[in-house]
Scaffold this motif. Structure first.
Motif, mmCIF file in Angstrom:
data_model
loop_
_atom_site.group_PDB
_atom_site.id
_atom_site.type_symbol
_atom_site.label_atom_id
_atom_site.label_comp_id
_atom_site.label_asym_id
_atom_site.label_seq_id
_atom_site.Cartn_x
_atom_site.Cartn_y
_atom_site.Cartn_z
ATOM 1 N N GLU A 129 -101.851 89.470 -53.262
ATOM 2 C CA GLU A 129 -102.919 89.816 -52.318
ATOM 3 C C GLU A 129 -103.720 88.596 -51.886
ATOM 4 N N THR A 130 -104.067 87.738 -52.826
ATOM 5 C CA THR A 130 -104.857 86.567 -52.459
ATOM 6 C C THR A 130 -104.065 85.621 -51.560
ATOM 7 N N GLN A 131 -102.768 85.527 -51.779
ATOM 8 C CA GLN A 131 -101.933 84.687 -50.917
ATOM 9 C C GLN A 131 -101.816 85.288 -49.519
ATOM 10 N N LEU A 132 -101.657 86.611 -49.445
ATOM 11 C CA LEU A 132 -101.494 87.259 -48.149
ATOM 12 C C LEU A 132 -102.765 87.196 -47.318
ATOM 13 N N ARG A 133 -103.906 87.490 -47.927
ATOM 14 C CA ARG A 133 -105.143 87.543 -47.135
ATOM 15 C C ARG A 133 -105.516 86.166 -46.580
ATOM 16 N N ALA A 134 -105.058 85.108 -47.245
ATOM 17 C CA ALA A 134 -105.377 83.760 -46.780
ATOM 18 C C ALA A 134 -104.618 83.383 -45.511
#
Length: 385
Positions: free
Chosen positions: A235-240
């Motif tokens: 999730e943190t990789q995608l939202r960035a």
């Protein structure tokens, strides 16, 4: 003080003195720093034929009252999602009535509502053209109620799609026709095993590349994406890397406090089944976040996490049972019958632990009532200390 004895799996009993109820402040306005949706459950009519395979019979008064409870704590409602037993007993006629009624309530309350559009009004669909038409029919219905659309993952599409291109064919067609920006929902196989390999690959990195390409191509028609893979790293990789203006609505019921707080550069908004169970505490936390008080935010969220992780433990798709049970213990509904007989989805020992963890988070508004109902439940299961 209220004391209750609870059973353990080894046959022993433990004594529990319940905490005094906390007077949670209401927060009927939306939050300034985050968008928060609670995915709400439905309350079954105890006199209805809510057995496996039967049409859903709903207690409308209790179901709608629970949504008003969420509105009072600043939550938008994510309607007719998997939390409401979509694909697990909630049939299309009930879905339509639920969305219509909830949209009217949201309009009266000045609250946000977003509702699921899928393909589940058909038993079988044999090609991508049929899946596209089914999506378009449900999207049109949701839009007609005034609700925002959540484009849900489709079991039918997962069954007929041959590759990523088939997913693009369907979603491209649907997104070109929506009236207002929608939420795209990627529901992982932990929540629904029928959705394994969604976006055309069992490789999460490849599936994410297809998903992200779709979002970039239709960014002006997408309000946000809800990703329910239970992976904070993903999730943190995608939202960035999402296009500017496209939100990431976390569906991670294991890691939501950190994901919503953010890392200083990016944060997640919320569209969570867990928020239906912890709405007062989540509201207190989000109000603190609005005020820039991250210490209080962390303190308010922390006790809720163990409860959420327990409710959503494997097999995760039965989490709805725990949410409904806690609603009953809390006095938000008169009984614990569920659509499709899903009240059998968790064990007595599991549900006893739900009471304890809710008490740890001070989420039982009437401890005496919760203890009374828990004793009734234990006795009905043949357990008496």
């Amino acid at each position: 003080m209220t004391t209750i004895h609870l059973p353990s799996a080894d046959g022993t009993w433990r004594e529990r003195t319940l905490a005094e109820p906390r007077a949670w402040a209401q927060h009927p306005e939306p939050f300034a720093s985050r968008v928060a949706f609670a995915a709400a459950h439905v309350v079954a009519d105890p006199l209805g034929e809510n057995v496996p395979g039967s049409a859903a019979a709903i207690d409308w008064d209790s179901t709608l009252a629970f949504r008003r409870h969420l509105f009072r704590h600043g939550m938008g409602v994510a309607e007719a999602m998997d939390t409401a037993q979509r694909n697990m007993g909630l049939d299309w006629p009930a879905v339509q009535e639920l969305i219509r009624r909830s949209a009217e309530q949201a309009r009266d309350a000045g609250a946000r509502i977003a509702s699921g559009a899928g393909t589940d009004h058909h038993d079988e669909l044999h090609d991508v053209a049929a899946v596209t038409a089914a999506y378009e029919e449900q999207v049109g219905f949701v839009e007609s109620t005034g609700s925002q659309v959540i484009v849900m993952a489709s079991r039918h599409l997962a069954a007929v799609a041959r590759d990523a291109d088939d997913y693009r064919t369907v979603y491209d067609a649907v997104l070109r026709q929506v009236r207002e920006p929608v939420v795209l929902h990627w529901l992982g196989e932990a929540f629904d095993p029928h959705l394994r390999g969604y976006w055309g690959s069992n490789d999460v990195a490849k599936a994410t590349a297809t998903f992200l390409e779709l979002v970039r191509d239709h960014a002006d028609r997408i309000d946000g994406v809800k990703v329910s893979l239970l992976s904070a790293e993903h999730e943190t990789q995608l939202r960035a890397v999402l296009p500017e203006g496209v939100r990431l609505y976390t569906g991670d019921d294991f890691h939501y406090p950190d994901l919503i707080r953010g890392d200083g550069r990016h944060h997640s908004d919320a569209l969570l089944g867990a928020f239906a169970a912890i709405a007062p505490a989540a509201a207190a936390a989000l109000a603190a976040l609005d005020a820039g008080d991250t210490e209080t935010y962390d303190a308010e969220m922390a006790p809720t996490l163990a409860l959420s992780r327990h409710v959503f433990e494997t097999p995760t798709w039965f989490y709805k049972t725990g949410i409904s049970f806690l609603s009953w213990l809390s006095g938000y509904q008169p009984g614990f019958t569920m659509v499709g007989g899903l009240q059998s989805g968790r064990s007595v020992v599991h549900l006893a632990r739900v009471l304890e963890l809710a008490d740890d988070a001070q989420l039982l508004p009437d401890p005496a009532l919760a203890a009374h109902r828990m004793r009734l439940w234990l006795e009905s299961a043949g357990l008496r200390r």
